[in-house]
Design a protein around this motif. Structure first.
Motif, PDB file in Angstrom:
ATOM      1  N   TRP A 186      -8.959  -0.312   8.167  1.00  0.00           N
ATOM      2  CA  TRP A 186      -9.759  -1.535   8.292  1.00  0.00           C
ATOM      3  C   TRP A 186      -9.058  -2.700   7.597  1.00  0.00           C
ATOM      4  CZ3 TRP A 186     -11.500   3.097   6.274  1.00  0.00           C
ATOM      5  CH2 TRP A 186     -11.423   3.240   4.896  1.00  0.00           C
ATOM      6  N   GLY A 187      -7.736  -2.581   7.486  1.00  0.00           N
ATOM      7  CA  GLY A 187      -6.943  -3.613   6.826  1.00  0.00           C
ATOM      8  C   GLY A 187      -6.759  -3.316   5.355  1.00  0.00           C
ATOM      9  N   PRO A 188      -5.665  -3.771   4.758  1.00  0.00           N
ATOM     10  CA  PRO A 188      -5.443  -3.542   3.330  1.00  0.00           C
ATOM     11  C   PRO A 188      -6.456  -4.307   2.487  1.00  0.00           C
ATOM     12  CG  PRO A 188      -3.777  -5.023   4.211  1.00  0.00           C
ATOM     13  CD  PRO A 188      -4.555  -4.525   5.378  1.00  0.00           C
ATOM     14  N   ARG A 189      -6.784  -3.771   1.320  1.00  0.00           N
ATOM     15  CA  ARG A 189      -7.671  -4.478   0.400  1.00  0.00           C
ATOM     16  C   ARG A 189      -7.030  -5.801  -0.021  1.00  0.00           C
ATOM     17  NH1 ARG A 189      -9.309  -2.335  -4.750  1.00  0.00           N
ATOM     18  NH2 ARG A 189     -10.905  -3.956  -4.518  1.00  0.00           N
ATOM     19  N   PRO A 190      -7.824  -6.853  -0.198  1.00  0.00           N
ATOM     20  CA  PRO A 190      -7.280  -8.146  -0.623  1.00  0.00           C
ATOM     21  C   PRO A 190      -7.038  -8.178  -2.126  1.00  0.00           C
ATOM     22  CG  PRO A 190      -9.643  -8.337  -0.311  1.00  0.00           C
ATOM     23  CD  PRO A 190      -9.265  -6.934   0.116  1.00  0.00           C
ATOM     24  N   VAL A 191      -6.057  -7.396  -2.558  1.00  0.00           N
ATOM     25  CA  VAL A 191      -5.705  -7.299  -3.977  1.00  0.00           C
ATOM     26  C   VAL A 191      -4.200  -7.510  -4.121  1.00  0.00           C
ATOM     27  CG1 VAL A 191      -7.619  -5.743  -4.534  1.00  0.00           C
ATOM     28  CG2 VAL A 191      -5.425  -4.789  -3.801  1.00  0.00           C
ATOM     29  N   PRO A 192      -3.743  -7.837  -5.323  1.00  0.00           N
ATOM     30  CA  PRO A 192      -2.308  -8.051  -5.503  1.00  0.00           C
ATOM     31  C   PRO A 192      -1.500  -6.782  -5.234  1.00  0.00           C
ATOM     32  CG  PRO A 192      -3.560  -8.953  -7.356  1.00  0.00           C
ATOM     33  CD  PRO A 192      -4.519  -8.135  -6.550  1.00  0.00           C
ATOM     34  N   LYS A 193      -0.239  -6.978  -4.855  1.00  0.00           N
ATOM     35  CA  LYS A 193       0.648  -5.831  -4.752  1.00  0.00           C
ATOM     36  C   LYS A 193       0.857  -5.250  -6.143  1.00  0.00           C
ATOM     37  CE  LYS A 193       4.944  -8.536  -5.005  1.00  0.00           C
ATOM     38  NZ  LYS A 193       6.178  -8.936  -4.276  1.00  0.00           N
ATOM     39  N   VAL A 194       1.191  -3.992  -6.187  1.00  0.00           N
ATOM     40  CA  VAL A 194       1.364  -3.279  -7.449  1.00  0.00           C
ATOM     41  C   VAL A 194       2.841  -3.309  -7.837  1.00  0.00           C
ATOM     42  CG1 VAL A 194       1.153  -1.043  -8.598  1.00  0.00           C
ATOM     43  CG2 VAL A 194      -0.621  -1.801  -6.988  1.00  0.00           C
ATOM     44  N   ILE A 195       3.115  -3.831  -9.006  1.00  0.00           N
ATOM     45  CA  ILE A 195       4.484  -3.868  -9.519  1.00  0.00           C
ATOM     46  C   ILE A 195       4.750  -2.574 -10.284  1.00  0.00           C
ATOM     47  CG2 ILE A 195       6.129  -5.099 -10.970  1.00  0.00           C
ATOM     48  CD1 ILE A 195       5.198  -6.576  -8.413  1.00  0.00           C
ATOM     49  N   GLY A 196       5.837  -1.899  -9.970  1.00  0.00           N
ATOM     50  CA  GLY A 196       6.169  -0.643 -10.622  1.00  0.00           C
ATOM     51  C   GLY A 196       7.029  -0.836 -11.863  1.00  0.00           C
ATOM     52  N   HIS A 197       7.431   0.276 -12.457  1.00  0.00           N
ATOM     53  CA  HIS A 197       8.354   0.270 -13.597  1.00  0.00           C
ATOM     54  C   HIS A 197       9.409   1.342 -13.318  1.00  0.00           C
ATOM     55  CE1 HIS A 197      10.038   0.154 -17.583  1.00  0.00           C
ATOM     56  NE2 HIS A 197       9.138  -0.740 -17.999  1.00  0.00           N
ATOM     57  N   PRO A 198      10.414   1.013 -12.485  1.00  0.00           N
ATOM     58  CA  PRO A 198      11.383   2.026 -12.047  1.00  0.00           C
ATOM     59  C   PRO A 198      12.107   2.738 -13.180  1.00  0.00           C
ATOM     60  CG  PRO A 198      11.577   0.042 -10.716  1.00  0.00           C
ATOM     61  CD  PRO A 198      10.654  -0.293 -11.841  1.00  0.00           C
ATOM     62  N   ASP A 199      12.425   2.022 -14.254  1.00  0.00           N
ATOM     63  CA  ASP A 199      13.178   2.653 -15.346  1.00  0.00           C
ATOM     64  C   ASP A 199      12.361   3.750 -16.017  1.00  0.00           C
ATOM     65  OD1 ASP A 199      15.307   1.000 -14.827  1.00  0.00           O
ATOM     66  OD2 ASP A 199      14.933  -0.355 -16.519  1.00  0.00           O
ATOM     67  N   LEU A 200      11.117   3.425 -16.383  1.00  0.00           N
ATOM     68  CA  LEU A 200      10.281   4.435 -17.039  1.00  0.00           C
ATOM     69  C   LEU A 200       9.906   5.544 -16.066  1.00  0.00           C
ATOM     70  CD1 LEU A 200       8.733   5.504 -19.465  1.00  0.00           C
ATOM     71  CD2 LEU A 200       6.804   4.012 -18.814  1.00  0.00           C
TER      72      LEU A 200
END
Length: 292
Positions: free
Chosen positions: A86-100
């Motif tokens: 039903w479409g993506p939620r209207p929330v910010p994209k999630v920023i990851g932490h690749p190093d950790l």
């Protein structure tokens, strides 16, 4: 070194996200539920972590029946909210932490836990609803989640699923991994999903208040006993989807009072505890624990 300072536990009911997205949080039906998270949103602001390690289950969004990892860690730089039909939620994209995330994968695998490393995936309501509950409603065009998030997906959808004991042991391995990361980071670990609910069959709509709250007591005060609750008890007492609660044991096992499968230190401080029914056709449980 990095350190886990707190754990957060919450249900991730998709209808909660819909209520937020459609502006229904103050309706009579939903108002009591969202009132239970007012403390949590303020606590999150007052105790802002550098990273959240978020344990959840994918709902056939990133993974289909063609490929079902038992444990999967997201190592990407960012994760897009998924379109679940039903479409993506209207929330910010999630920023990851690749190093950790990469460091945790390396360390946990070397501790004999097999993880699937995922360098690209969308994240569904299992991850975004807990973020919304703890961080509030954000505008994806101008706002961001308060910190990076490492998604950790657990298969509790297609059998066989991991045991509570396995998840509890994995939490201890994750804590060791975090503490061996050579950067001063404040890390929170979140366990999501549950509580009692069944979505199909003759028992559809099952909610078991007494069992849920007893399980919460055990999880907080006697996590070793909680980790040894057999799989059949979850199914019998909490419904077929109640097995999601084993994911909370990953977060509980990562707390500092648990070493080598035993409670050896003071129990964590319970900063908040909340329980509510119903939310859609499920029970909602929530707790915040801080290491003492």
């Amino acid at each position: 070194m990095a350190k886990i300072t707190a754990s957060v536990f919450t249900s991730h009911v998709p209808a909660i996200g819909a209520a937020m997205d459609l502006g229904k949080t103050q309706e009579d039906y939903w108002k009591p539920l969202f009132a239970g998270y007012e403390y949590s949103k303020q606590w999150m602001k007052d105790n802002k972590p550098d990273v959240v390690f978020l344990v959840y289950n994918d709902h056939a969004t990133a993974f289909s029946l063609e490929m079902i990892p038992t444990f999967a860690i997201g190592t990407a730089a960012e994760f897009t909210p998924a379109d679940e039909g039903w479409g993506p939620r209207p929330v910010p994209k999630v920023i990851g932490h690749p190093d950790l995330a990469s460091h945790i994968a390396q360390s946990v695998i070397q501790q004999d836990f097999d993880l699937t490393i995922v360098n690209k995936m969308d994240v569904d309501h299992g991850l975004t609803v807990p973020l919304s509950l703890m961080c509030g409603e954000l505008d994806p065009k101008k706002d961001a989640w308060p910190c990076p998030v490492i998604p950790f997906a657990v298969n509790v959808v297609q059998y066989p699923v991991p045991s509570g004991k396995r998840c509890f042991m994995l939490g201890q391995a994750i804590r060791k991994a975090v503490e061996s990361f050579d950067e001063d980071l404040n890390v929170h670990i979140w366990g999501t999903g549950g509580m009692s609910h069944q979505l199909q069959g003759a028992r559809a709509g099952l909610i078991n208040r007494e069992w849920d709250n007893h399980w919460l007591d055990l999880m907080i005060n006697d996590p070793v006993a909680c980790a040894n609750v057999p799989h059949i008890d979850y199914v019998r007492e909490a419904g077929s989807e109640g097995i999601e609660l084993v994911m909370w044991l990953i977060a509980r096992g990562a707390m500092s009072d648990v070493v080598d499968g035993k409670v050896v230190g003071p129990l964590p401080t319970v900063k908040h505890r909340f329980y509510h029914v119903p939310a859609s056709n499920t029970a909602v449980g929530h707790a915040i624990l801080e290491n003492t």
